[in-house]
Design a protein around this motif. Structure first.
Motif, PDB file in Angstrom:
ATOM      1  N   GLY A 265      49.764  12.206 101.218  1.00 31.25           N
ATOM      2  CA  GLY A 265      50.291  11.010 101.868  1.00 31.25           C
ATOM      3  C   GLY A 265      49.619   9.702 101.533  1.00 31.25           C
ATOM      4  O   GLY A 265      49.916   8.674 102.155  1.00 31.25           O
ATOM      5  N   ALA A 266      48.722   9.703 100.585  1.00 36.61           N
ATOM      6  CA  ALA A 266      47.996   8.470 100.245  1.00 36.61           C
ATOM      7  C   ALA A 266      48.817   7.573  99.320  1.00 36.61           C
ATOM      8  O   ALA A 266      49.606   8.048  98.520  1.00 36.61           O
ATOM      9  CB  ALA A 266      46.674   8.808  99.561  1.00 36.61           C
ATOM     10  N   ASP A 267      48.626   6.270  99.471  1.00 37.69           N
ATOM     11  CA  ASP A 267      49.068   5.293  98.482  1.00 37.69           C
ATOM     12  C   ASP A 267      47.920   5.182  97.485  1.00 37.69           C
ATOM     13  O   ASP A 267      46.751   5.141  97.876  1.00 37.69           O
ATOM     14  CB  ASP A 267      49.329   3.940  99.113  1.00 37.69           C
ATOM     15  N   ILE A 268      48.244   5.108  96.203  1.00 34.82           N
ATOM     16  CA  ILE A 268      47.235   5.165  95.157  1.00 34.82           C
ATOM     17  C   ILE A 268      47.093   3.815  94.462  1.00 34.82           C
ATOM     18  O   ILE A 268      48.086   3.202  94.080  1.00 34.82           O
ATOM     19  CB  ILE A 268      47.610   6.213  94.083  1.00 34.82           C
ATOM     20  N   TRP A 269      45.861   3.397  94.292  1.00 35.74           N
ATOM     21  CA  TRP A 269      45.519   2.193  93.539  1.00 35.74           C
ATOM     22  C   TRP A 269      44.568   2.634  92.434  1.00 35.74           C
ATOM     23  O   TRP A 269      43.513   3.189  92.714  1.00 35.74           O
ATOM     24  CB  TRP A 269      44.808   1.181  94.433  1.00 35.74           C
ATOM     25  N   VAL A 270      44.925   2.402  91.174  1.00 31.05           N
ATOM     26  CA  VAL A 270      44.097   2.822  90.043  1.00 31.05           C
ATOM     27  C   VAL A 270      43.529   1.587  89.357  1.00 31.05           C
ATOM     28  O   VAL A 270      44.263   0.781  88.801  1.00 31.05           O
ATOM     29  CB  VAL A 270      44.919   3.667  89.030  1.00 31.05           C
ATOM     30  N   ASN A 271      42.212   1.460  89.395  1.00 33.11           N
ATOM     31  CA  ASN A 271      41.518   0.359  88.738  1.00 33.11           C
ATOM     32  C   ASN A 271      41.339   0.746  87.265  1.00 33.11           C
ATOM     33  O   ASN A 271      40.772   1.792  86.967  1.00 33.11           O
ATOM     34  CB  ASN A 271      40.153   0.156  89.413  1.00 33.11           C
ATOM     35  N   VAL A 272      41.818  -0.085  86.366  1.00 35.00           N
ATOM     36  CA  VAL A 272      41.703   0.217  84.931  1.00 35.00           C
ATOM     37  C   VAL A 272      40.802  -0.785  84.211  1.00 35.00           C
ATOM     38  O   VAL A 272      40.897  -0.964  83.006  1.00 35.00           O
ATOM     39  CB  VAL A 272      43.099   0.285  84.253  1.00 35.00           C
ATOM     40  N   SER A 273      39.875  -1.397  84.932  1.00 33.44           N
ATOM     41  CA  SER A 273      39.069  -2.465  84.343  1.00 33.44           C
ATOM     42  C   SER A 273      37.731  -2.007  83.791  1.00 33.44           C
ATOM     43  O   SER A 273      37.041  -2.790  83.162  1.00 33.44           O
ATOM     44  CB  SER A 273      38.822  -3.563  85.384  1.00 33.44           C
ATOM     45  N   ALA A 274      37.341  -0.778  84.020  1.00 36.90           N
ATOM     46  CA  ALA A 274      36.011  -0.347  83.609  1.00 36.90           C
ATOM     47  C   ALA A 274      36.102   0.964  82.830  1.00 36.90           C
ATOM     48  O   ALA A 274      37.188   1.508  82.640  1.00 36.90           O
ATOM     49  CB  ALA A 274      35.124  -0.176  84.840  1.00 36.90           C
ATOM     50  N   MET A 275      34.972   1.452  82.416  1.00 37.83           N
ATOM     51  CA  MET A 275      34.844   2.661  81.611  1.00 37.83           C
ATOM     52  C   MET A 275      35.409   2.423  80.223  1.00 37.83           C
ATOM     53  O   MET A 275      36.078   1.433  79.984  1.00 37.83           O
ATOM     54  CB  MET A 275      35.517   3.862  82.269  1.00 37.83           C
ATOM     55  N   PRO A 276      35.176   3.342  79.322  1.00 41.38           N
ATOM     56  CA  PRO A 276      35.781   3.203  77.992  1.00 41.38           C
ATOM     57  C   PRO A 276      37.307   3.167  78.106  1.00 41.38           C
ATOM     58  O   PRO A 276      37.900   3.757  79.001  1.00 41.38           O
ATOM     59  CB  PRO A 276      35.317   4.468  77.253  1.00 41.38           C
ATOM     60  N   ARG A 277      37.916   2.486  77.196  1.00 40.24           N
ATOM     61  CA  ARG A 277      39.367   2.316  77.229  1.00 40.24           C
ATOM     62  C   ARG A 277      40.115   3.643  77.252  1.00 40.24           C
ATOM     63  O   ARG A 277      41.205   3.720  77.795  1.00 40.24           O
ATOM     64  CB  ARG A 277      39.821   1.470  76.045  1.00 40.24           C
ATOM     65  N   THR A 278      39.541   4.656  76.663  1.00 40.09           N
ATOM     66  CA  THR A 278      40.188   5.968  76.656  1.00 40.09           C
ATOM     67  C   THR A 278      40.505   6.421  78.078  1.00 40.09           C
ATOM     68  O   THR A 278      41.617   6.860  78.369  1.00 40.09           O
ATOM     69  CB  THR A 278      39.271   7.009  75.970  1.00 40.09           C
ATOM     70  N   VAL A 279      39.534   6.299  78.972  1.00 35.53           N
ATOM     71  CA  VAL A 279      39.732   6.716  80.359  1.00 35.53           C
ATOM     72  C   VAL A 279      40.721   5.777  81.051  1.00 35.53           C
ATOM     73  O   VAL A 279      41.640   6.230  81.742  1.00 35.53           O
ATOM     74  CB  VAL A 279      38.389   6.754  81.130  1.00 35.53           C
ATOM     75  N   SER A 280      40.544   4.496  80.860  1.00 38.16           N
ATOM     76  CA  SER A 280      41.455   3.534  81.492  1.00 38.16           C
ATOM     77  C   SER A 280      42.898   3.757  81.047  1.00 38.16           C
ATOM     78  O   SER A 280      43.817   3.775  81.872  1.00 38.16           O
ATOM     79  CB  SER A 280      41.031   2.104  81.168  1.00 38.16           C
ATOM     80  N   PHE A 281      43.113   3.949  79.753  1.00 40.51           N
ATOM     81  CA  PHE A 281      44.470   4.194  79.248  1.00 40.51           C
ATOM     82  C   PHE A 281      45.019   5.510  79.780  1.00 40.51           C
ATOM     83  O   PHE A 281      46.190   5.600  80.144  1.00 40.51           O
ATOM     84  CB  PHE A 281      44.503   4.194  77.723  1.00 40.51           C
ATOM     85  N   ALA A 282      44.191   6.535  79.819  1.00 38.28           N
ATOM     86  CA  ALA A 282      44.644   7.834  80.309  1.00 38.28           C
ATOM     87  C   ALA A 282      45.065   7.744  81.778  1.00 38.28           C
ATOM     88  O   ALA A 282      46.120   8.271  82.159  1.00 38.28           O
ATOM     89  CB  ALA A 282      43.539   8.876  80.134  1.00 38.28           C
ATOM     90  N   TYR A 283      44.285   7.062  82.582  1.00 41.67           N
ATOM     91  CA  TYR A 283      44.618   6.945  84.007  1.00 41.67           C
ATOM     92  C   TYR A 283      45.841   6.062  84.219  1.00 41.67           C
ATOM     93  O   TYR A 283      46.692   6.364  85.048  1.00 41.67           O
ATOM     94  CB  TYR A 283      43.400   6.457  84.799  1.00 41.67           C
ATOM     95  N   ALA A 284      45.936   4.979  83.470  1.00 46.91           N
ATOM     96  CA  ALA A 284      47.110   4.102  83.598  1.00 46.91           C
ATOM     97  C   ALA A 284      48.370   4.838  83.151  1.00 46.91           C
ATOM     98  O   ALA A 284      49.416   4.762  83.813  1.00 46.91           O
ATOM     99  CB  ALA A 284      46.917   2.833  82.776  1.00 46.91           C
ATOM    100  N   THR A 285      48.287   5.567  82.046  1.00 50.46           N
ATOM    101  CA  THR A 285      49.446   6.293  81.541  1.00 50.46           C
ATOM    102  C   THR A 285      49.855   7.402  82.504  1.00 50.46           C
ATOM    103  O   THR A 285      51.047   7.601  82.761  1.00 50.46           O
ATOM    104  CB  THR A 285      49.149   6.873  80.141  1.00 50.46           C
TER     105      THR A 285
END
Length: 133
Positions: free
Chosen positions: A93-113
């Motif tokens: 039941g949670a609303d999800i907010w994904v921060n894509v501003s940190a970590m190597p881009r690989t992780v940020s892209f994977a989470y955003a995708t």
């Protein structure tokens, strides 16, 4: 309930300042930890994670959880982890907010995708998933 998924990098302000400044509701934070670089970088990142745990609790009243990322350069593993994690949070039941501003881009892209893939697959939950920088 608002769950924020925050990949811990090296820049504290990108990880918490927007949430405090914009007075966003944060009930739960999942801090993504990965060991990257030299021993000094790893130690700094660990200290930053500890500070974020304290500050998310004190400033926003949020519960925190740490989740490890084994290889921050393995896109497929990060995508699978993100996909499972986001779906699990939506299922409770949670609303999800994904921060894509940190970590190597690989992780940020994977989470955003993964977040955007789930938006397509779970149309009824589309408005409960957000990515932000």
């Amino acid at each position: 309930m608002n769950t924020h998924i925050v990949p811990v990098g090296f820049d504290y302000d990108r990880l918490i300042a927007p949430l405090v400044r914009d007075r966003l509701d944060v009930d739960r934070v999942i801090l993504l930890e990965g060991a990257v670089g030299s021993e000094a970088n790893v130690e700094y990142s660990q200290r930053l994670t500890e500070k974020l745990e304290t500050d998310f609790s004190n400033l926003l009243g949020a519960e925190t959880e740490r989740v490890g990322i084994t290889d921050v350069y393995d896109y497929d593993a990060a995508f699978e982890q993100a996909y499972r994690l986001i779906n699990t949070e939506l299922d409770v039941g949670a609303d999800i907010w994904v921060n894509v501003s940190a970590m190597p881009r690989t992780v940020s892209f994977a989470y955003a995708t993964a977040a955007h893939s789930i938006m397509v697959e779970r149309e009824e939950d589309r408005d409960r998933i957000r990515t932000y920088y």
